[in-house]
Design a protein around this motif. Structure first.
Motif, PDB file in Angstrom:
ATOM      1  N   GLN A   1       3.037  -0.552  -7.220  1.00  0.00           N
ATOM      2  CA  GLN A   1       1.962   0.421  -7.031  1.00  0.00           C
ATOM      3  C   GLN A   1       0.588  -0.250  -7.139  1.00  0.00           C
ATOM      4  O   GLN A   1      -0.286  -0.048  -6.293  1.00  0.00           O
ATOM      5  CB  GLN A   1       2.078   1.535  -8.062  1.00  0.00           C
ATOM      6  CG  GLN A   1       0.948   2.559  -7.985  1.00  0.00           C
ATOM      7  CD  GLN A   1       1.000   3.569  -9.130  1.00  0.00           C
ATOM      8  OE1 GLN A   1       1.955   3.587  -9.904  1.00  0.00           O
ATOM      9  NE2 GLN A   1      -0.025   4.393  -9.252  1.00  0.00           N
ATOM     10  N   ILE A   2       0.423  -1.080  -8.180  1.00  0.00           N
ATOM     11  CA  ILE A   2      -0.876  -1.721  -8.392  1.00  0.00           C
ATOM     12  C   ILE A   2      -1.181  -2.705  -7.262  1.00  0.00           C
ATOM     13  O   ILE A   2      -2.300  -2.742  -6.741  1.00  0.00           O
ATOM     14  CB  ILE A   2      -0.912  -2.423  -9.762  1.00  0.00           C
ATOM     15  CG1 ILE A   2      -0.907  -1.373 -10.879  1.00  0.00           C
ATOM     16  CG2 ILE A   2      -2.125  -3.329  -9.894  1.00  0.00           C
ATOM     17  CD1 ILE A   2      -0.784  -1.951 -12.267  1.00  0.00           C
ATOM     18  N   HIS A   3      -0.195  -3.496  -6.869  1.00  0.00           N
ATOM     19  CA  HIS A   3      -0.417  -4.434  -5.765  1.00  0.00           C
ATOM     20  C   HIS A   3      -0.745  -3.684  -4.475  1.00  0.00           C
ATOM     21  O   HIS A   3      -1.653  -4.094  -3.729  1.00  0.00           O
ATOM     22  CB  HIS A   3       0.817  -5.325  -5.556  1.00  0.00           C
ATOM     23  CG  HIS A   3       0.868  -6.520  -6.448  1.00  0.00           C
ATOM     24  ND1 HIS A   3       1.200  -6.443  -7.783  1.00  0.00           N
ATOM     25  CD2 HIS A   3       0.619  -7.844  -6.201  1.00  0.00           C
ATOM     26  CE1 HIS A   3       1.157  -7.656  -8.309  1.00  0.00           C
ATOM     27  NE2 HIS A   3       0.822  -8.512  -7.376  1.00  0.00           N
ATOM     28  N   ARG A   4      -0.012  -2.624  -4.211  1.00  0.00           N
ATOM     29  CA  ARG A   4      -0.272  -1.867  -2.978  1.00  0.00           C
ATOM     30  C   ARG A   4      -1.701  -1.317  -2.979  1.00  0.00           C
ATOM     31  O   ARG A   4      -2.428  -1.442  -1.983  1.00  0.00           O
ATOM     32  CB  ARG A   4       0.734  -0.724  -2.841  1.00  0.00           C
ATOM     33  CG  ARG A   4       0.606   0.043  -1.524  1.00  0.00           C
ATOM     34  CD  ARG A   4       1.522   1.241  -1.478  1.00  0.00           C
ATOM     35  NE  ARG A   4       2.915   0.878  -1.371  1.00  0.00           N
ATOM     36  CZ  ARG A   4       3.824   1.034  -2.344  1.00  0.00           C
ATOM     37  NH1 ARG A   4       3.456   1.548  -3.516  1.00  0.00           N
ATOM     38  NH2 ARG A   4       5.073   0.680  -2.155  1.00  0.00           N
ATOM     39  N   GLU A   5      -2.107  -0.716  -4.083  1.00  0.00           N
ATOM     40  CA  GLU A   5      -3.446  -0.138  -4.164  1.00  0.00           C
ATOM     41  C   GLU A   5      -4.524  -1.195  -3.971  1.00  0.00           C
ATOM     42  O   GLU A   5      -5.501  -0.993  -3.246  1.00  0.00           O
ATOM     43  CB  GLU A   5      -3.629   0.566  -5.511  1.00  0.00           C
ATOM     44  CG  GLU A   5      -2.815   1.837  -5.659  1.00  0.00           C
ATOM     45  CD  GLU A   5      -2.898   2.427  -7.064  1.00  0.00           C
ATOM     46  OE1 GLU A   5      -3.530   1.782  -7.940  1.00  0.00           O
ATOM     47  OE2 GLU A   5      -2.339   3.518  -7.282  1.00  0.00           O
ATOM     48  N   ILE A   6      -4.346  -2.341  -4.610  1.00  0.00           N
ATOM     49  CA  ILE A   6      -5.366  -3.389  -4.533  1.00  0.00           C
ATOM     50  C   ILE A   6      -5.372  -4.040  -3.159  1.00  0.00           C
ATOM     51  O   ILE A   6      -6.434  -4.360  -2.616  1.00  0.00           O
ATOM     52  CB  ILE A   6      -5.157  -4.410  -5.675  1.00  0.00           C
ATOM     53  CG1 ILE A   6      -5.583  -3.754  -6.994  1.00  0.00           C
ATOM     54  CG2 ILE A   6      -5.915  -5.704  -5.426  1.00  0.00           C
ATOM     55  CD1 ILE A   6      -5.392  -4.594  -8.220  1.00  0.00           C
ATOM     56  N   PHE A   7      -4.195  -4.230  -2.552  1.00  0.00           N
ATOM     57  CA  PHE A   7      -4.156  -4.789  -1.200  1.00  0.00           C
ATOM     58  C   PHE A   7      -4.878  -3.866  -0.217  1.00  0.00           C
ATOM     59  O   PHE A   7      -5.668  -4.332   0.620  1.00  0.00           O
ATOM     60  CB  PHE A   7      -2.712  -5.027  -0.752  1.00  0.00           C
ATOM     61  CG  PHE A   7      -2.163  -6.380  -1.107  1.00  0.00           C
ATOM     62  CD1 PHE A   7      -2.203  -6.851  -2.420  1.00  0.00           C
ATOM     63  CD2 PHE A   7      -1.606  -7.201  -0.151  1.00  0.00           C
ATOM     64  CE1 PHE A   7      -1.701  -8.092  -2.757  1.00  0.00           C
ATOM     65  CE2 PHE A   7      -1.102  -8.453  -0.468  1.00  0.00           C
ATOM     66  CZ  PHE A   7      -1.155  -8.903  -1.777  1.00  0.00           C
ATOM     67  N   PHE A   8      -4.628  -2.569  -0.308  1.00  0.00           N
ATOM     68  CA  PHE A   8      -5.285  -1.639   0.613  1.00  0.00           C
ATOM     69  C   PHE A   8      -6.783  -1.602   0.346  1.00  0.00           C
ATOM     70  O   PHE A   8      -7.589  -1.582   1.285  1.00  0.00           O
ATOM     71  CB  PHE A   8      -4.663  -0.245   0.488  1.00  0.00           C
ATOM     72  CG  PHE A   8      -3.468  -0.041   1.373  1.00  0.00           C
ATOM     73  CD1 PHE A   8      -3.591   0.575   2.613  1.00  0.00           C
ATOM     74  CD2 PHE A   8      -2.216  -0.482   0.988  1.00  0.00           C
ATOM     75  CE1 PHE A   8      -2.494   0.753   3.442  1.00  0.00           C
ATOM     76  CE2 PHE A   8      -1.103  -0.316   1.798  1.00  0.00           C
ATOM     77  CZ  PHE A   8      -1.237   0.311   3.042  1.00  0.00           C
ATOM     78  N   ALA A   9      -7.183  -1.622  -0.923  1.00  0.00           N
ATOM     79  CA  ALA A   9      -8.608  -1.602  -1.260  1.00  0.00           C
ATOM     80  C   ALA A   9      -9.312  -2.863  -0.772  1.00  0.00           C
ATOM     81  O   ALA A   9     -10.510  -2.837  -0.456  1.00  0.00           O
ATOM     82  CB  ALA A   9      -8.787  -1.456  -2.777  1.00  0.00           C
ATOM     83  N   ALA A  10      -8.566  -3.964  -0.688  1.00  0.00           N
ATOM     84  CA  ALA A  10      -9.139  -5.233  -0.236  1.00  0.00           C
ATOM     85  C   ALA A  10      -9.095  -5.376   1.279  1.00  0.00           C
ATOM     86  O   ALA A  10      -9.423  -6.454   1.809  1.00  0.00           O
ATOM     87  CB  ALA A  10      -8.381  -6.392  -0.886  1.00  0.00           C
TER      88      ALA A  10
END
Length: 422
Positions: free
Chosen positions: A198-207
């Motif tokens: 979840q955290i990786h997905r959120e940060i990848f999309f935010a980046a």
């Protein structure tokens, strides 16, 4: 379609396939792996680690483009079509530069990942799980994910528009095996793995890396397999049942299993069936290399005058004592205990020494001494029972080179058998 893209769909279909990852830079290990893949008519995944190969040469002296050419030469020489060779980068992140402040370590890591991607490495393990100078461990998942996104961007920008496939995960086993007791080894929980994703997905999309996320193909978790110097924790499928639910809830991903060396053959089939189709193997292959070279030395001692013998094991011991950096932090206890570990440990720290000129020279003497001799079957029976049986069956020539390849392939074959769809 690359086999890396098929792993999740094949698992969900109930007809899982797998791929084993050969993590070694030794030419004989890679030759054995290439020849096995040729026989099996399968792709071969070879991975270099951040310590082995980086923009400063690593301990092999090779940069990513050098390693690619090295692997391609071996593949071509032994008949593996180039399109069936997959190159990967393992533990790509700040690992070699943990002694530096995080900003400096990450800049080196980004440059390294870019070199790997530019050189055509298509499978990239983004590993930013380690703390750098002054940081507390373990790092928060959000910090690891943010750094992984930076590494991913560096790889994408250097890819020349070619697809790269990524492996992520914060619960990363120690490269090369554990150094401590394994009594408290725990399987990754569903909650921890789901939070990591979840955290990786959120940060990848935010980046701005949302279009890359479908190429994040695997998550590194702890399936309850590990080894230390003299013991192995065997896979227990029942303990991974809760974790495996994640692969149904988060379609498109599989698990990558590190430290699978020395498992029983049936464990590899179970791991592939359970959603761990990427099986990493490294020390077990150079462990087999050491076994067969030292067995050949025992044969040499029987057939060659003492003054002409290689004394390979003695040369290895002397060089390890003269240059202890690769083992001294790993092998503890009395001097006798350390001596046994230097030679026989499952973690096989000898693998760092085969390129030393004195050791290479001793190997060359050993091979030269035996190359023109007819090794008696009775000596093979005494010192190399598996090879003796293959020679007696007529499937193996008793030359030193072929005996070495056979022993390494014995360590590879359980992986190969587990990864081929039956």
């Amino acid at each position: 379609m690359s086999i890396l893209q098929q792993l999740s769909s094949s698992f969900l279909s109930g007809l899982p396939i797998g791929i084993y990852s050969v993590c070694s830079a030794h030419p004989l290990v890679l030759e054995a792996a290439v020849r096995q893949a040729v026989v099996d008519r399968t792709p071969l995944l070879i991975e270099a680690t951040s310590n082995q190969v980086n923009q400063f040469g690593g301990y092999t002296g090779m940069r990513p483009a050098d390693f690619r050419e090295f692997a391609l030469r071996i593949a071509t020489a032994h008949g593996l079509p180039v399109e069936r060779l997959i190159l990967g980068g393992d533990h790509l992140g700040p690992n070699p530069w943990q002694h530096l402040p995080a900003d400096d370590a990450m800049q080196h890591a980004q440059n390294m990942v870019a070199e790997y991607s530019r050189a055509g490495f298509t499978k990239i393990h983004l590993d930013a799980s380690m703390a750098c100078l002054g940081e507390q461990t373990p790092l928060p998942d959000s910090v690891v994910a943010e750094r992984a996104a930076r590494l991913c961007r560096a790889a994408e920008e250097a890819s020349g528009g070619q697809p790269r496939y990524y492996v992520i995960g914060t619960e990363v086993p120690v490269p090369g095996g554990a150094t401590e007791s394994l009594a408290g080894l725990e399987v990754t929980t569903y909650a921890h793995a789901a939070r990591t994703l979840q955290i990786h997905r959120e940060i990848f999309f935010a980046a701005g890396l949302g279009d890359v996320w479908p190429r994040v193909i695997a998550l590194v978790v702890q399936p309850g397999v590990e080894f230390n110097h003299d013991s192995v924790v065997d896979y227990d499928s029942s303990k991974t049942v809760p974790l495996r639910r994640l692969l149904r809830d988060d379609v498109g991903l599989v698990f990558e299993a590190h430290s699978t060396d020395y498992q029983r053959p049936r464990a590899y089939k179970e791991l592939v069936s359970d959603g761990f189709p990427i099986l990493k193997v490294g020390p077990a292959l150079t462990f087999a290399l050491r076994e067969v070279l030292f067995a050949l030395q025992l044969i040499e001692n029987e057939l060659v005058p003492a003054e002409k013998c290689s004394n390979l094991s003695g040369v290895v011991e002397r060089q390890m004592l003269l240059h202890p950096a690769h083992w001294v932090k790993h092998y503890h206890g009395t001097s006798d205990r350390q001596r046994l570990l230097r030679r026989y440990s499952y973690s096989d720290r000898i693998r760092y020494y085969w390129t030393q000129p004195e050791i290479q020279a001793a190997v060359n003497v050993l091979m030269s001494n035996l190359e023109g001799l007819a090794i008696p079957e009775t000596l093979l029976s005494a010192e190399m029972p598996p090879e003796y049986l293959a020679v007696r069956e007529g499937s193996l020539r008793a030359t030193p080179h072929e005996l070495i390849i056979h022993r390494i392939q014995q360590a590879i074959r359980p992986y190969a058998a587990a990864c081929i769809r039956n």
